[in-house]
Scaffold this active site. Structure first.
Site, short mmCIF file in Angstrom:
data_model
loop_
_atom_site.label_atom_id
_atom_site.label_comp_id
_atom_site.label_asym_id
_atom_site.label_seq_id
_atom_site.Cartn_x
_atom_site.Cartn_y
_atom_site.Cartn_z
CB CYS A 2 61.74 64.50 145.91
SG CYS A 2 61.45 64.05 147.62
NE ARG A 27 59.05 64.13 140.39
CZ ARG A 27 59.75 63.21 139.74
NH1 ARG A 27 59.73 63.17 138.43
NH2 ARG A 27 60.48 62.33 140.38
CD1 TRP A 74 54.71 63.87 148.63
CD2 TRP A 74 55.81 62.11 149.48
NE1 TRP A 74 53.77 62.94 149.05
CE2 TRP A 74 54.42 61.86 149.57
CE3 TRP A 74 56.68 61.14 149.95
CZ2 TRP A 74 53.91 60.69 150.11
CZ3 TRP A 74 56.17 59.97 150.49
CH2 TRP A 74 54.79 59.75 150.57
CG ASN A 100 64.31 63.45 143.71
OD1 ASN A 100 64.22 64.40 144.47
ND2 ASN A 100 63.80 63.43 142.50
N GLY A 101 65.12 60.21 146.69
CA GLY A 101 65.44 58.84 147.08
C GLY A 101 65.59 58.75 148.59
CD GLU A 481 41.12 53.98 138.59
OE1 GLU A 481 41.72 53.34 139.47
OE2 GLU A 481 41.52 55.05 138.13
CE LYS A 485 41.72 58.28 139.63
NZ LYS A 485 42.49 57.17 139.29
CD GLU A 488 43.86 58.57 143.26
OE1 GLU A 488 45.05 58.25 143.18
OE2 GLU A 488 43.12 58.64 142.26
CG HIS A 504 29.15 38.24 152.00
ND1 HIS A 504 28.53 37.19 152.62
CD2 HIS A 504 29.03 38.02 150.67
CE1 HIS A 504 28.08 36.34 151.70
NE2 HIS A 504 28.36 36.84 150.51
CE LYS A 603 50.69 60.91 136.96
NZ LYS A 603 49.34 60.31 136.99
#
Ligand code: G6P
Length: 608
Positions: A2, A27, A74, A100-101, A481, A485, A488, A504, A603
């Site tokens: 948010c 964000r 969000w 926010n929160g 990573e 990427k 995402e 395996h 973000k």
């Protein structure tokens, strides 16, 4: 997650708030809204979707007020919808709030308020706050605001707008950052500096359990216990250009391309070439404690966790210090065995990730020395750790982290070198590492020039549904990573694995439809990687290998190669990560994905 904006001044609030919300889009959010005081009545516009959907909803309506608040949401409590979007109003429509929160005790508070006759419209936790203020209001809004917040458990960054006190906005913070931008006769509020920077760089950072009463010309800061606090006005450490695309189609591409400069910025003034060493001012006075610690625990989330894994290889290899890497979300809840001889290093681009912050608090509680490696100056983790280092990579706007990751690895390399030089690492080896490190930015420029070739590979990748990323040693975290990427931003299911572990399990998935991206640079595990490549080819996999420039061996075995310049083994992640970022970027663009704001992602993850 948010985002919050607020404005009180002499100009029309609506365009300022809409613009501020656009600056916070990075964000990640799913709905947005604005409240403005117009003719001493609260006007509200909100909608599900992006800011452009909010603009459509407002539809050119003339809104004249000069005081207002805005929010990008969000979803946590309640689906993304118009009714759940902030701002929320009290029953009488006299108080509006953005938040926010998370209010953890909201359901108890909601039952109590409903019993008193308050009518709720949304499923959000936030709405209880505005009804609490209404319940406590007996002619003094500030008092009602303070009383309400004292009842609340959880985290908040909030702004309250009210027709009961039309010349002030009330803000408060616990766990969710708020920045107050001071200008002449105007005050701007943002959940981060990017919402205010185009108007002013003079800011006050609110601390936890502080509130502010904000007028056009005056901001008074007090604690929630009503003690006066005197705050200094600080300068935002970036300007407007740094949060604009500057001609690039996406922030992610801009940030990938900036890496030669951002990595040089992370090294600036910190490399001692002749001594084969480095210096990091923020950790001065802590090196002996670090070297003598029984363990260094590195904790982080997401991409920062991958940087932490590379840090483990670097520090164990160069400094022979025992390192453990742990997801912050696991660390904080498993009652970890930590004592005062341990050092806990938290890595976080934003410095606000809720799990990483909680891990720092847990480690502190148990007596460990806590260190922070953050990009955002003045962020919560930077402030709450005992000492730390900033990345100086500049604002990172694309949700998928790129330049922060490489700067994290640069700083970890410097830390490992310093610790190594205090022990077994010879000056000559230190000189080789530092010399190679300062040459990395130029080598990245050379990789960036190969984008067209990587784009060709992306064309085939874009038709696939799965991908496997493999690497060994220092490049195992890079494989993780690279896969992160890809998934995402392109939504292709991609998994990273240590190459030898392929046998395996993942080998069962390999056929002609499975792209396998393998990092095969000539290092101490090169021969082992060659065997892994044979195993994949024997099963028909489509292999893309990242190799050193003059490698003719791998080239003959695989379907395509991406060449990178030579460097020493411990620095290879700084180069191998770049083509994987570029590959993910172009694949996502070709698939028509929203690269900078991938679906469901945020973000800065300020909730658990
Ligand atoms: C989110 C972001 C990632 C980031 C992670 C950790 O998931 O989308 O890009 O790596 O949070 O964030 P931090 O700010 O703590 O590095």
């Amino acid at each position: 997650m948010c985002g919050i904006v607020g404005y009180i001044g002499k100009s029309a609030a609506l365009p300022i708030l809409l613009n501020g919300l656009k600056r916070l889009e990075y964000r990640g959010y799913d709905s947005a809204g604005i409240a403005i005081l117009q003719d001493n009545k609260i006007w509200i516009g909100k909608n599900r979707g992006k800011i452009k959907d909010l603009e459509i909803e407002i539809g050119g309506e003339e809104v004249g007020g000069t005081v207002g608040i805005g929010h990008t949401r969000w979803a946590t409590h309640g689906e993304p919808s118009r009714v759940n979007a902030h701002p929320h109003l009290d029953c009488k429509g006299e108080v509006a709030i953005v938040h926010n929160g998370i209010i953890e005790n909201y359901s108890i508070l909601k039952s109590r308020l409903q019993a008193e006759g308050h009518k709720f419209k949304s499923q959000t936790d936030t709405e209880v706050l505005v009804h609490l203020i209404e319940m406590f209001y007996k002619g003094d809004l500030i008092n009602a605001f303070r009383k309400s917040l004292r009842l609340v458990q959880g985290t908040f960054g909030i702004i309250v707008l009210s027709s009961l006190q039309p010349d002030y906005l009330l803000v408060a913070r616990r766990g969710s950052p708020l920045v107050i931008g001071i200008a002449d006769g105007e005050t701007y509020i943002g959940s981060d500096g990017s919402a205010v920077v185009e108007h002013t760089r003079d800011v006050i950072y609110l601390e936890d359990d502080e509130m502010a009463i904000i007028g056009r010309d005056e901001t008074q800061v007090r604690t929630l216990q009503d003690k006066k606090v005197s705050k200094s006005v600080e300068k935002l450490p970036f300007d407007l250009n740094e949060i604009q695309k500057e001609g690039y189609p996406h922030f992610m591409l801009k940030e990938i391309s900036e890496q030669p400069r951002t990595m040089a910025d992370s090294m600036r003034g910190r490399i001692l070439l002749e001594e084969g060493n480095a210096k990091l001012g923020g950790l001065e006075g802590y090196w002996d404690r670090l070297r003598d610690s029984s363990r260094l625990i590195i904790t982080a989330c997401g991409t920062s966790w991958h940087a932490a894994l590379i840090g483990e290889y670097l520090i164990e290899q160069l400094a022979q210090i025992h390192v453990e890497v742990e997801y912050a979300s696991e660390f904080r809840y498993r009652n970890p065995v930590i004592d005062k001889n341990d050092v806990v290093l938290a890595i976080s681009q934003s410095g606000e990730t809720a799990d990483t912050l909680a891990a720092v608090r847990e480690a502190k509680c148990k007596g460990a020395l806590t260190l922070g490696l953050c990009n955002v100056v003045g962020s919560s983790i930077a402030r709450e750790t005992d000492a730390g280092v900033y990345l100086h990579a500049g604002p990172e706007i694309g949700v998928a982290s790129t330049k922060a990751f490489t700067s994290q690895v640069v700083v970890l390399t410097m830390m490992a070198t310093i610790l190594g030089r205090m022990g077994h690492l010879a000056a000559e080896d230190g000189r080789m590492i530092t010399q190679e490190l300062v040459e990395i930015p130029d080598k990245i420029n050379r990789i960036l020039q190969k984008q067209d070739q990587i784009k060709d590979i992306a064309r085939t990748m874009a038709d696939k549904h799965n991908a496997l990323y493999l690497g060994r040693g220092y490049n195992y975290p890079v494989a993780l990573e690279g896969a992160l990427k890809m998934k995402e931003i392109s939504y292709i299911h991609a998994e990273g694995y240590p190459a030898a572990e392929m046998k395996h399990g993942p080998i069962a998935l390999i056929d002609e439809n499975m792209p396998v991206v393998i990092i095969a640079v000539k290092d101490s595990v090169y021969d082992k990687i060659l065997s892994n490549i044979e195993e994949i080819k024997a099963r028909g996999g489509w292999v893309i290998a990242v190799v050193f420039e003059d490698d003719n061996v791998v080239k003959k075995k695989v379907d395509c190669v991406i060449e990178i310049p030579h460097t020493i083994q411990c620095l290879t992640p700084l180069l191998t990560a770049i083509p994987l970022q570029i590959l993910a970027y172009h694949t996502a663009v070709l698939k028509g994905c929203d690269v900078d704001q991938p679906r469901n992602l945020a973000k800065s993850v300020t909730v658990e």
